[in-house]
Design a protein around this motif. Structure first.
Motif, PDB file in Angstrom:
ATOM      1  N   ILE A  44       1.110  -0.610  -0.177  1.00  0.00           N
ATOM      2  CA  ILE A  44      -0.052   0.118   0.029  1.00  0.00           C
ATOM      3  C   ILE A  44       0.788   1.118   0.399  1.00  0.00           C
ATOM      4  O   ILE A  44       1.818   1.120   0.920  1.00  0.00           O
ATOM      5  CB  ILE A  44      -1.041   0.168   0.813  1.00  0.00           C
ATOM      6  N   PHE A  45       0.445   2.519  -1.401  1.00  0.00           N
ATOM      7  CA  PHE A  45       1.693   3.502  -1.440  1.00  0.00           C
ATOM      8  C   PHE A  45       0.214   4.093  -1.227  1.00  0.00           C
ATOM      9  O   PHE A  45      -0.032   4.603  -2.214  1.00  0.00           O
ATOM     10  CB  PHE A  45       2.409   3.460  -2.386  1.00  0.00           C
ATOM     11  N   GLN A  46       0.317   5.691  -0.597  1.00  0.00           N
ATOM     12  CA  GLN A  46      -0.283   6.688  -0.736  1.00  0.00           C
ATOM     13  C   GLN A  46      -2.174   5.929  -0.503  1.00  0.00           C
ATOM     14  O   GLN A  46      -1.875   6.730  -1.882  1.00  0.00           O
ATOM     15  CB  GLN A  46      -0.232   7.738  -1.812  1.00  0.00           C
ATOM     16  N   ASN A  47      -2.270   5.142   0.304  1.00  0.00           N
ATOM     17  CA  ASN A  47      -3.689   4.794  -0.657  1.00  0.00           C
ATOM     18  C   ASN A  47      -4.019   3.831  -1.480  1.00  0.00           C
ATOM     19  O   ASN A  47      -5.444   3.817  -1.195  1.00  0.00           O
ATOM     20  CB  ASN A  47      -4.623   5.045   0.135  1.00  0.00           C
ATOM     21  N   GLN A  48      -2.949   3.764  -1.940  1.00  0.00           N
ATOM     22  CA  GLN A  48      -3.414   3.092  -3.439  1.00  0.00           C
ATOM     23  C   GLN A  48      -3.133   1.465  -3.199  1.00  0.00           C
ATOM     24  O   GLN A  48      -1.657   1.648  -2.659  1.00  0.00           O
ATOM     25  CB  GLN A  48      -3.445   3.478  -4.277  1.00  0.00           C
ATOM     26  N   ARG A  49      -3.355   0.846  -3.181  1.00  0.00           N
ATOM     27  CA  ARG A  49      -2.504  -1.093  -3.661  1.00  0.00           C
ATOM     28  C   ARG A  49      -2.156  -0.756  -4.976  1.00  0.00           C
ATOM     29  O   ARG A  49      -1.910  -0.729  -6.234  1.00  0.00           O
ATOM     30  CB  ARG A  49      -3.688  -1.798  -3.417  1.00  0.00           C
ATOM     31  N   ILE A  50      -0.599  -1.252  -4.859  1.00  0.00           N
ATOM     32  CA  ILE A  50       0.305  -1.439  -5.653  1.00  0.00           C
ATOM     33  C   ILE A  50       1.276  -2.466  -6.100  1.00  0.00           C
ATOM     34  O   ILE A  50       1.046  -3.448  -4.885  1.00  0.00           O
ATOM     35  CB  ILE A  50       1.650   0.038  -5.706  1.00  0.00           C
ATOM     36  N   THR A  51       1.442  -3.344  -6.856  1.00  0.00           N
ATOM     37  CA  THR A  51       2.513  -4.341  -6.861  1.00  0.00           C
ATOM     38  C   THR A  51       4.056  -3.881  -7.520  1.00  0.00           C
ATOM     39  O   THR A  51       4.063  -3.307  -8.630  1.00  0.00           O
ATOM     40  CB  THR A  51       1.465  -5.092  -7.955  1.00  0.00           C
ATOM     41  N   LEU A  52       4.681  -4.322  -6.662  1.00  0.00           N
ATOM     42  CA  LEU A  52       5.826  -4.032  -6.804  1.00  0.00           C
ATOM     43  C   LEU A  52       6.960  -5.674  -6.980  1.00  0.00           C
ATOM     44  O   LEU A  52       6.134  -6.407  -6.771  1.00  0.00           O
ATOM     45  CB  LEU A  52       7.109  -3.861  -5.769  1.00  0.00           C
ATOM     46  N   LYS A  53       7.399  -4.935  -8.528  1.00  0.00           N
ATOM     47  CA  LYS A  53       8.385  -5.635  -9.090  1.00  0.00           C
ATOM     48  C   LYS A  53       9.647  -6.244  -9.058  1.00  0.00           C
ATOM     49  O   LYS A  53      10.366  -5.466  -8.069  1.00  0.00           O
ATOM     50  CB  LYS A  53       8.532  -5.981 -10.613  1.00  0.00           C
ATOM     51  N   PRO A  54      10.288  -7.697  -9.276  1.00  0.00           N
ATOM     52  CA  PRO A  54      11.611  -7.634  -8.218  1.00  0.00           C
ATOM     53  C   PRO A  54      12.461  -6.755  -8.690  1.00  0.00           C
ATOM     54  O   PRO A  54      12.443  -5.889  -9.394  1.00  0.00           O
ATOM     55  CB  PRO A  54      11.815  -8.806  -9.364  1.00  0.00           C
ATOM     56  N   GLY A  55      13.140  -6.384  -7.939  1.00  0.00           N
ATOM     57  CA  GLY A  55      14.843  -4.804  -7.608  1.00  0.00           C
ATOM     58  C   GLY A  55      13.555  -3.800  -7.819  1.00  0.00           C
ATOM     59  O   GLY A  55      14.448  -2.520  -7.391  1.00  0.00           O
ATOM     60  N   GLN A  56      12.575  -3.688  -7.216  1.00  0.00           N
ATOM     61  CA  GLN A  56      12.072  -2.541  -6.873  1.00  0.00           C
ATOM     62  C   GLN A  56      11.840  -2.167  -4.791  1.00  0.00           C
ATOM     63  O   GLN A  56      11.578  -3.141  -4.274  1.00  0.00           O
ATOM     64  CB  GLN A  56      11.258  -2.416  -7.006  1.00  0.00           C
ATOM     65  N   LEU A  57      11.489  -0.967  -4.862  1.00  0.00           N
ATOM     66  CA  LEU A  57      11.431  -0.825  -3.062  1.00  0.00           C
ATOM     67  C   LEU A  57      10.548   0.326  -3.056  1.00  0.00           C
ATOM     68  O   LEU A  57      10.904   1.378  -3.694  1.00  0.00           O
ATOM     69  CB  LEU A  57      12.372  -0.919  -2.500  1.00  0.00           C
TER      70      LEU A  57
END
Length: 84
Positions: A44-57
């Motif tokens: 959850i980022f800024q009240n939105q669900r997101i999917t991080l991909k490999p290598g992201q943070l």
């Protein structure tokens, strides 16, 4: 996100003049490497669900500076991309 496991680290990394400019550069790079996802991860980022991909943070200079005990301005300079 899980906080265990390992990361692959090549000895040749120490030959990179950007990463090894000083101890703070190396620490910042290792922090980013160790905290990046290794598989898809829902967050959850800024009240939105997101999917991080490999290598992201998701992080920021304040959090990195606090964790590494490095001046926030230096973290910003380290992380800013350099364009030639």
């Amino acid at each position: 996100m899980e906080n265990n496991g390992y990361i692959k680290f090549y000895r040749k990394t120490f030959d990179n003049p950007v990463i090894c400019k000083d101890a703070d550069h190396l620490a910042t790079w290792l922090y980013l490497l160790a905290n990046a996802t290794y598989k898809e991860y829902d967050s959850i980022f800024q009240n939105q669900r997101i999917t991080l991909k490999p290598g992201q943070l998701i992080t920021g200079r304040k959090k990195i500076a606090e964790k590494l005990r490095v001046n926030e301005n230096k973290i910003q300079r380290i992380c800013l991309p350099t364009y030639l």
